[in-house]
Design an enzyme around this catalytic site. Structure first.
Site, PDB file in Angstrom:
ATOM      1  N   HIS A 129      -3.125  -9.193   3.587  1.00 50.36           N
ATOM      2  CA  HIS A 129      -4.572  -9.330   3.774  1.00 50.36           C
ATOM      3  C   HIS A 129      -4.853 -10.216   4.982  1.00 50.36           C
ATOM      4  O   HIS A 129      -4.272 -11.302   5.107  1.00 50.36           O
ATOM      5  CB  HIS A 129      -5.218  -9.962   2.543  1.00 50.36           C
ATOM      6  CG  HIS A 129      -5.291  -9.040   1.371  1.00 50.36           C
ATOM      7  ND1 HIS A 129      -5.398  -9.479   0.064  1.00 50.36           N
ATOM      8  CD2 HIS A 129      -5.271  -7.678   1.290  1.00 50.36           C
ATOM      9  CE1 HIS A 129      -5.452  -8.444  -0.744  1.00 50.36           C
ATOM     10  NE2 HIS A 129      -5.374  -7.349  -0.028  1.00 50.36           N
ATOM     11  N   ARG A 168      -0.477  -2.046  -6.816  1.00 49.58           N
ATOM     12  CA  ARG A 168      -0.741  -3.154  -5.877  1.00 49.58           C
ATOM     13  C   ARG A 168      -1.604  -4.212  -6.560  1.00 49.58           C
ATOM     14  O   ARG A 168      -1.312  -5.412  -6.487  1.00 49.58           O
ATOM     15  CB  ARG A 168      -1.438  -2.597  -4.637  1.00 49.58           C
ATOM     16  CG  ARG A 168      -1.798  -3.624  -3.569  1.00 49.58           C
ATOM     17  CD  ARG A 168      -2.227  -2.887  -2.313  1.00 49.58           C
ATOM     18  NE  ARG A 168      -2.919  -3.706  -1.336  1.00 49.58           N
ATOM     19  CZ  ARG A 168      -2.314  -4.436  -0.403  1.00 49.58           C
ATOM     20  NH1 ARG A 168      -0.996  -4.490  -0.368  1.00 49.58           N
ATOM     21  NH2 ARG A 168      -3.016  -5.133   0.480  1.00 49.58           N
ATOM     22  N   ARG A 228       0.853  -1.178   0.000  1.00 53.42           N
ATOM     23  CA  ARG A 228       0.000   0.000   0.000  1.00 53.42           C
ATOM     24  C   ARG A 228       0.894   1.235   0.000  1.00 53.42           C
ATOM     25  O   ARG A 228       1.988   1.229   0.578  1.00 53.42           O
ATOM     26  CB  ARG A 228      -0.902   0.018   1.241  1.00 53.42           C
ATOM     27  CG  ARG A 228      -1.787  -1.218   1.395  1.00 53.42           C
ATOM     28  CD  ARG A 228      -2.552  -1.156   2.713  1.00 53.42           C
ATOM     29  NE  ARG A 228      -3.418  -2.328   2.905  1.00 53.42           N
ATOM     30  CZ  ARG A 228      -3.046  -3.435   3.542  1.00 53.42           C
ATOM     31  NH1 ARG A 228      -1.820  -3.526   4.042  1.00 53.42           N
ATOM     32  NH2 ARG A 228      -3.890  -4.441   3.668  1.00 53.42           N
ATOM     33  N   HIS A 288      -2.746   2.383  -5.922  1.00 52.21           N
ATOM     34  CA  HIS A 288      -3.305   1.053  -5.698  1.00 52.21           C
ATOM     35  C   HIS A 288      -3.308   0.230  -6.984  1.00 52.21           C
ATOM     36  O   HIS A 288      -3.384  -1.004  -6.939  1.00 52.21           O
ATOM     37  CB  HIS A 288      -4.725   1.162  -5.135  1.00 52.21           C
ATOM     38  CG  HIS A 288      -4.925   0.351  -3.895  1.00 52.21           C
ATOM     39  ND1 HIS A 288      -4.181   0.530  -2.742  1.00 52.21           N
ATOM     40  CD2 HIS A 288      -5.776  -0.675  -3.608  1.00 52.21           C
ATOM     41  CE1 HIS A 288      -4.568  -0.330  -1.824  1.00 52.21           C
ATOM     42  NE2 HIS A 288      -5.530  -1.073  -2.314  1.00 52.21           N
ATOM     43  N   LYS A 312      -2.125  -2.416   8.147  1.00 57.03           N
ATOM     44  CA  LYS A 312      -3.284  -2.057   8.949  1.00 57.03           C
ATOM     45  C   LYS A 312      -3.207  -2.736  10.314  1.00 57.03           C
ATOM     46  O   LYS A 312      -2.769  -3.872  10.426  1.00 57.03           O
ATOM     47  CB  LYS A 312      -4.570  -2.473   8.227  1.00 57.03           C
ATOM     48  CG  LYS A 312      -4.797  -1.713   6.921  1.00 57.03           C
ATOM     49  CD  LYS A 312      -6.099  -2.118   6.265  1.00 57.03           C
ATOM     50  CE  LYS A 312      -6.361  -1.304   5.007  1.00 57.03           C
ATOM     51  NZ  LYS A 312      -7.635  -1.677   4.344  1.00 57.03           N
ATOM     52  N   TYR A 368      -8.344 -11.208  -7.005  1.00 61.15           N
ATOM     53  CA  TYR A 368      -7.326 -11.230  -8.047  1.00 61.15           C
ATOM     54  C   TYR A 368      -7.381 -12.510  -8.873  1.00 61.15           C
ATOM     55  O   TYR A 368      -6.892 -12.530  -9.999  1.00 61.15           O
ATOM     56  CB  TYR A 368      -5.936 -11.042  -7.423  1.00 61.15           C
ATOM     57  CG  TYR A 368      -5.826  -9.712  -6.717  1.00 61.15           C
ATOM     58  CD1 TYR A 368      -5.827  -8.527  -7.442  1.00 61.15           C
ATOM     59  CD2 TYR A 368      -5.763  -9.636  -5.330  1.00 61.15           C
ATOM     60  CE1 TYR A 368      -5.758  -7.300  -6.799  1.00 61.15           C
ATOM     61  CE2 TYR A 368      -5.697  -8.418  -4.682  1.00 61.15           C
ATOM     62  CZ  TYR A 368      -5.692  -7.259  -5.432  1.00 61.15           C
ATOM     63  OH  TYR A 368      -5.638  -6.047  -4.798  1.00 61.15           O
TER      64      TYR A 368
END
Length: 330
Positions: A302, A279, A181, A276, A205, A311
Site C-alpha cells: 500500500h 488478501r 494481489r 482478494h 501497482k 484492517y
C-alpha cells in the site's frame, strides 16, 4: 460557464454504449494516456480505466462535441448525479472523480485550459462496508480443500489434472501467505520466487517492486508444483512464467478467481468470493497476530497507510464479536 444543454440520465447507464469522443477530445485523451504511462508510470490497467472514465464523461456531457475544453463544474456534478441515480457503486464514482481531477489538472498545466472545474468537485464518501475476512478455521478448510483435490487427482491417471490441482494448491497457499494481489501472483516468473529464503519479489501497482516472505506450507506447495506439476503443462509458449494454464501459457486472473470461488463456495459458511478475500484475510490475521500496521502496509504494497487501516477496523470488529460471545457481562 458552458451554454451547452445539460445532459442527463441515459448516458450514465452502466450498460449503455459509449460514443467515441470528438477528434480533439480523442487527441487530448491519447496525449494524457502517454503522460500517465511514461511520466507517471501508471499501469496499463490504470491508464485504460482512466481513459474509459473520461470517454464516459465526454459522451454524457456532449456526444460528438469538443467537451474537455468547455466542461464546467455543473456538468461534472450532473455527470456524477446521473451515475449515482443509475446505481453505480461509490468506489466507481470516487475513481471517476479522481480520473477527472488529475485530467483537468493536467489540461491546465499543459495550457489547454485556463481553469480547473474539478477543484470544486467533491468526491463521494466510500462505502462503509468492511471486506470479507475468513476465520482461521475457514482458511484452514479452504487450503485443506485444495490439498484434497491434489490427493484425488493423484489417484487417477490424468497428468494434466494432477498438475492443475498442484498449481491451484500452490496459488492458494501463496495468495494467503503473502497477501498479494492476484495479478501480482500470476505475473510471477520462476526467478521471482526464492524457495530457500522463502521470499517472493512482487511487482505491484505502478511497477513498484517489493519482497515479501512466506512460510513453510507455501514453500512446499510451490516446490511440489514446480517439480511435479509445471513440467506436465510446459510448452514452448510457457516462457519464464511460474504458474501455467492447462494449455501451457501464463495462468490468468480469471482462472484463479474461478478456483478461489469454487473453494470458498465449498466451505458453505461464507459469502466471501474472489482472490482478494485471501488478501484481506492475510492482512487481518497478521494484525490479529500482533504485526504492526507499518509492517502490514509494506507486505501489502500500500502506498498510503490509510488504505491499510481498514484492517484495524476488521480486527476490532472480530475482537468485539469474540468478546460478546465469551464474556459473561458483555
Amino acid at each position: 460557464m458552458s451554454t451547452r444543454p445539460r445532459a442527463t440520465g441515459p448516458a450514465a447507464e452502466p450498460s449503455a454504449a459509449v460514443p467515441a469522443p470528438s477528434p480533439r477530445d480523442a487527441a487530448w485523451l491519447e496525449a494524457y494516456a502517454e503522460h500517465l504511462t511514461h511520466e507517471r508510470n501508471r499501469s496499463p490497467r490504470t491508464v485504460s480505466a482512466y481513459r474509459a472514465d473520461l470517454r464516459h464523461l465526454a459522451a454524457h456531457v456532449g456526444p460528438g462535441q469538443d467537451v474537455f475544453a468547455e466542461v464546467d463544474v455543473e456538468d461534472l456534478r450532473g455527470w456524477l448525479a446521473a451515475m449515482a441515480h443509475a446505481g453505480l457503486a461509490r468506489t466507481t464514482l470516487a475513481r471517476r472523480v479522481a480520473a477527472v481531477r488529475t485530467f483537468m489538472a493536467w489540461l491546465r498545466r499543459e495550457g489547454l485550459r485556463h481553469d480547473d472545474p474539478a477543484l470544486r468537485l467533491r468526491s463521494p464518501r466510500p462505502d462503509s462496508s468492511l471486506p470479507h475476512v475468513l476465520q482461521d478455521l475457514q482458511t484452514r478448510r479452504l487450503l485443506d480443500w485444495a490439498e484434497a483435490r491434489v490427493a484425488e487427482a493423484e489417484e487417477g491417471d490424468d497428468a494434466v489434472a494432477r498438475a492443475v490441482a498442484l498449481r491451484d494448491a500452490a496459488v492458494l497457499e501463496l495468495l494467503y501467505a503473502t497477501g498479494a494481489r492476484v495479478a501480482e501472483v500470476v505475473a510471477l516468473d520462476r526467478d521471482d520466487v526464492d524457495l530457500e529464503r522463502r521470499v517472493a519479489t512482487l511487482t505491484g501497482k505502478g511497477d513498484r517492486q517489493r519482497t515479501v516472505p512466506f512460510g513453510g506450507p507455501a514453500a512446499r506447495a510451490v516446490h511440489l508444483w514446480s517439480s511435479a506439476g509445471r513440467p506436465a503443462l510446459l510448452t514452448g509458449e510457457s516462457g519464464p512464467a511460474l504458474f501455467l494454464g492447462a494449455r501451457g501459457g501464463r495462468l490468468g486472473v480469471r482462472q484463479v478467481r474461478a478456483v478461489v470461488d469454487r473453494g470458498l463456495e465449498a466451505l458453505g459458511d461464507t459469502a466471501a468470493r474472489g482472490p482478494h478475500t485471501l488478501r484481506h484475510t492475510a492482512a487481518t490475521h497478521l494484525l490479529d497476530g500482533g504485526a504492526d500496521l507499518r509492517t502490514v502496509q509494506e507486505l501489502l504494497g500500500h502506498s498510503s497507510l490509510r488504505t491499510t487501516q481498514v484492517y484495524t477496523h476488521v480486527s476490532i470488529d472480530r475482537l468485539r464479536e469474540g468478546y460478546r460471545q465469551a464474556h459473561p457481562r458483555a
